[in-house]
Write a protein that holds these residues in place. Sequence first.
Motif, mmCIF file in Angstrom:
data_model
loop_
_atom_site.group_PDB
_atom_site.id
_atom_site.type_symbol
_atom_site.label_atom_id
_atom_site.label_comp_id
_atom_site.label_asym_id
_atom_site.label_seq_id
_atom_site.Cartn_x
_atom_site.Cartn_y
_atom_site.Cartn_z
ATOM 1 N N ALA A 379 1.019 -1.198 -0.132
ATOM 2 C CA ALA A 379 -0.147 0.046 -0.083
ATOM 3 C C ALA A 379 0.836 1.371 0.021
ATOM 4 O O ALA A 379 0.396 2.548 -0.373
ATOM 5 C CB ALA A 379 -0.950 -0.078 1.249
ATOM 6 N N PHE A 380 2.121 1.201 0.432
ATOM 7 C CA PHE A 380 2.873 2.247 0.645
ATOM 8 C C PHE A 380 3.441 2.848 -0.579
ATOM 9 O O PHE A 380 3.913 3.922 -0.926
ATOM 10 C CB PHE A 380 4.053 2.047 1.488
ATOM 11 N N LEU A 381 3.951 1.958 -1.544
ATOM 12 C CA LEU A 381 4.727 2.277 -2.712
ATOM 13 C C LEU A 381 3.960 1.802 -3.853
ATOM 14 O O LEU A 381 3.122 0.899 -4.194
ATOM 15 C CB LEU A 381 5.978 1.002 -2.887
ATOM 16 N N ALA A 382 4.133 2.898 -5.139
ATOM 17 C CA ALA A 382 3.356 2.493 -6.292
ATOM 18 C C ALA A 382 3.951 1.213 -6.950
ATOM 19 O O ALA A 382 5.287 0.768 -6.638
ATOM 20 C CB ALA A 382 3.796 3.788 -7.290
ATOM 21 N N PRO A 383 3.148 0.503 -7.491
ATOM 22 C CA PRO A 383 3.543 -0.868 -8.182
ATOM 23 C C PRO A 383 4.326 -0.537 -9.432
ATOM 24 O O PRO A 383 4.401 0.337 -10.097
ATOM 25 C CB PRO A 383 2.247 -1.596 -8.264
ATOM 26 N N ASN A 384 4.925 -1.653 -9.908
ATOM 27 C CA ASN A 384 5.429 -1.859 -11.189
ATOM 28 C C ASN A 384 6.616 -0.856 -11.605
ATOM 29 O O ASN A 384 6.792 -0.194 -12.515
ATOM 30 C CB ASN A 384 4.382 -1.502 -12.519
ATOM 31 N N SER A 385 7.341 -0.837 -10.552
ATOM 32 C CA SER A 385 8.614 -0.067 -10.810
ATOM 33 C C SER A 385 9.881 -0.880 -10.123
ATOM 34 O O SER A 385 9.937 -1.058 -9.053
ATOM 35 C CB SER A 385 8.328 1.189 -9.818
ATOM 36 N N SER A 386 10.952 -1.052 -11.017
ATOM 37 C CA SER A 386 12.113 -1.736 -10.524
ATOM 38 C C SER A 386 13.116 -1.023 -9.540
ATOM 39 O O SER A 386 13.731 -1.660 -8.789
ATOM 40 C CB SER A 386 12.634 -2.088 -11.720
ATOM 41 N N TRP A 387 13.398 0.330 -9.878
ATOM 42 C CA TRP A 387 14.406 0.949 -9.156
ATOM 43 C C TRP A 387 13.784 2.107 -8.543
ATOM 44 O O TRP A 387 14.051 2.223 -7.109
ATOM 45 C CB TRP A 387 15.503 1.628 -10.315
ATOM 46 N N VAL A 388 12.926 3.045 -9.010
ATOM 47 C CA VAL A 388 12.396 4.107 -8.183
ATOM 48 C C VAL A 388 11.177 3.261 -7.508
ATOM 49 O O VAL A 388 10.260 2.898 -8.101
ATOM 50 C CB VAL A 388 12.046 5.113 -9.185
ATOM 51 N N LYS A 389 11.029 3.912 -6.405
ATOM 52 C CA LYS A 389 9.798 3.450 -5.584
ATOM 53 C C LYS A 389 9.118 4.695 -5.211
ATOM 54 O O LYS A 389 9.223 4.845 -3.842
ATOM 55 C CB LYS A 389 10.243 2.644 -4.352
ATOM 56 N N PRO A 390 8.145 5.172 -5.971
ATOM 57 C CA PRO A 390 7.343 6.303 -5.295
ATOM 58 C C PRO A 390 6.559 5.997 -4.202
ATOM 59 O O PRO A 390 5.723 4.924 -4.304
ATOM 60 C CB PRO A 390 6.369 6.621 -6.465
ATOM 61 N N GLU A 391 6.485 6.921 -3.007
ATOM 62 C CA GLU A 391 5.594 6.716 -2.186
ATOM 63 C C GLU A 391 4.122 7.222 -2.404
ATOM 64 O O GLU A 391 3.930 8.006 -3.298
ATOM 65 C CB GLU A 391 6.062 7.779 -0.840
ATOM 66 N N ARG A 392 3.238 6.459 -2.308
ATOM 67 C CA ARG A 392 1.896 6.912 -2.475
ATOM 68 C C ARG A 392 1.390 7.596 -1.439
ATOM 69 O O ARG A 392 1.526 7.864 -0.196
ATOM 70 C CB ARG A 392 0.884 5.337 -2.310
ATOM 71 N N ILE A 393 0.503 8.705 -1.924
ATOM 72 C CA ILE A 393 -0.091 9.697 -1.392
ATOM 73 C C ILE A 393 -1.558 9.423 -0.783
ATOM 74 O O ILE A 393 -2.345 8.764 -1.494
ATOM 75 C CB ILE A 393 -0.153 11.063 -2.300
ATOM 76 N N LEU A 394 -1.888 9.608 0.363
ATOM 77 C CA LEU A 394 -3.295 9.606 0.894
ATOM 78 C C LEU A 394 -4.008 10.831 0.828
ATOM 79 O O LEU A 394 -5.067 10.875 0.523
ATOM 80 C CB LEU A 394 -3.293 9.396 2.559
ATOM 81 N N MET A 395 -3.172 11.721 1.007
ATOM 82 C CA MET A 395 -4.133 13.376 0.869
ATOM 83 C C MET A 395 -3.279 14.071 0.307
ATOM 84 O O MET A 395 -1.903 14.229 0.335
ATOM 85 C CB MET A 395 -4.167 13.652 2.454
ATOM 86 N N ARG A 396 -3.797 15.050 -0.731
ATOM 87 C CA ARG A 396 -3.278 16.003 -1.466
ATOM 88 C C ARG A 396 -4.318 17.429 -1.408
ATOM 89 O O ARG A 396 -5.308 17.424 -1.028
ATOM 90 C CB ARG A 396 -3.229 15.461 -3.095
ATOM 91 N N GLY A 397 -3.438 18.464 -1.827
ATOM 92 C CA GLY A 397 -4.156 19.655 -1.927
ATOM 93 C C GLY A 397 -4.945 19.627 -3.284
ATOM 94 O O GLY A 397 -4.867 18.841 -4.017
ATOM 95 N N ALA A 398 -5.906 20.625 -3.335
ATOM 96 C CA ALA A 398 -6.818 20.528 -4.784
ATOM 97 C C ALA A 398 -6.027 20.945 -5.874
ATOM 98 O O ALA A 398 -6.297 20.777 -6.887
ATOM 99 C CB ALA A 398 -7.926 21.424 -4.311
ATOM 100 N N ASP A 399 -4.716 21.577 -5.512
ATOM 101 C CA ASP A 399 -3.839 21.762 -6.475
ATOM 102 C C ASP A 399 -2.905 20.679 -6.795
ATOM 103 O O ASP A 399 -1.979 20.970 -7.589
ATOM 104 C CB ASP A 399 -3.086 23.101 -6.184
ATOM 105 N N GLY A 400 -3.054 19.584 -6.450
ATOM 106 C CA GLY A 400 -2.378 18.512 -6.392
ATOM 107 C C GLY A 400 -1.084 18.333 -5.563
ATOM 108 O O GLY A 400 -0.360 17.073 -5.698
#
Length: 564
Positions: A379-400
């Motif tokens: 749940a913490f990391l975006a899937p399908n990435s071998s080297w870069v492990k982007p953190e998933r966001i739970l909350m964002r501003g309306a501007d992204g």
Amino acid sequence: MNNLKLSHGRAKAIAAALAIGLLLAASARAAEPELRFDISFPAAVHSKPITGRVFVAITKSAEREPRVQVGFWGDPPPLFGTDVSNLKPGVPATIDASTLGYPVTSLREIPAGDYHVQAIMNVYTEFHRSDGHVIWAHNDRWEGQQFNRSPGNLYSKEQVVHLDPAAGYDVKLSLTEVIPPVELPSDTEWLKHLKIQSKLLSKFWGQPMYLGATVLLPKDYDAHPNASYPVIYYQDHFSLGPPLPFSTEKPPQGERGRWGSMSYEFYQAWISDHFPRLIAVRFEHPTPFFDDSYAVNSANNGPYGDALMTELIPYIETHYRIIRKPYARVLTGGSTGGWESLALQVHHPDFFGGTWTFFPDPVDFRRYGLVNVYDDDNAFLAPNSSWVKPERILMRGADGQPLVTVREFSRLEEVLGSHGRSCQQLEAWEAVYGPAGADGYPEPVWDKRTGQIDHNVALYMRDHGYDLRSFLAEHWKETGPQLVGKIRLYVGDMDNFYLNLAVYQLQDFLESTKDPNYAGSFEYGRPMKGHGWMPMSFAELVRAMADQITKNVPPGEDTNAWKY
């Protein structure tokens, strides 16, 4: 032979180096200054041992007590928590550098300086449930599972202390204060409050459990004792306030916040001569795991859906003059209340006459925020990435702009309570949707420390009807005919919690339906409309509901009592 001797020599050298390294590390740890808070309570305040969770709040701000500044996501001051079991009066519980915190993980991360500190004790109740499990959890005291405001919980007086992780410290805090009972609002001409004991829930939880409601009456309700009215069942988080933004007090000039002005303007519309006469009801149904049950039965919360449908609604409809027919019962709500309004309509299609659902919690668990709980492994990391492990966001501003990650929010819940007892959003969903574990506590859909997803829990959630899109797809043949024209959804295209993503998935399915087609509507706020977006005022919403109810009135029924 010489090579063998050389290997033995190297092995001895490596072993010696490792031993020295371990010794140095241990010495370094021993040399680290001790950081600790010792928290106790006197017998005069609480004479019996306590099982619960003790916290320390640490803040630079003196505007409010530290205890009311903590416990939520975003950018709150540091909070640290640990469980206590059978803690006796006068015996201290310790929070130290090993205790997990949020937003910083350890006391060692708090810079040297002067701070306002306060301790809080969240007192748990022992429940002997009818499913055979015995658990400890905080029993709501009609405050909506706010541990820092819950009656009967203990707290210390605020202190200003100097904390220096380089020098160490040992702060003593005594829980000498008790949060008083909630003051229930008085009934008025317009607003009535009720609270009843639920037989179903009391049996499940092994002790008295309660349901309540706040009822908003239409103009001239008492003047027409023979008239009956349609009802709006409004879903929201726990509150003793009105079911719709309603206030008879005009905000002072210069102090008109958006909500205050909206509430007064809605009151003016509600009492006007040419406004529909409807009754509005807000349900109150806190559980030991959250401020709200989500209006469905669940393994962890018990039969809240049955209790609402067979106990609370019948009580309301027999004590207030409500038209007890499907066309006259409509639903609305946003966020948690949005999910509830849709779930009640979907699971009871022949009881309610339509829902106006706003920015609902995930209605398709392939978009559980950004997480696909069925296919993703973490749940913490975006899937399908071998080297870069982007953190998933739970909350964002309306501007992204990213504001809180799934990992950070999961840690907040770990700090607020073990075993799913944080009374926060992710664990609230698990208590509603998921199975009970072997220990009687909610089984997490992902590990709050690692993010690893348990697909067995995810499939349980889907197969028990909580994934509303999946439920509709599986049961459209029998359910669809009763839902035609009853579903309207609204959400901003930049919902702060990514709730629009699941709504898109639901729209794709509903617009593909045939025999019958759902004949409802979806509306999206654009551009950059966040959580809470509505395309109409509450007065306009009530008028739209009244118009829809009028269209569904059976031939021969008189609408003059309520349709103006």
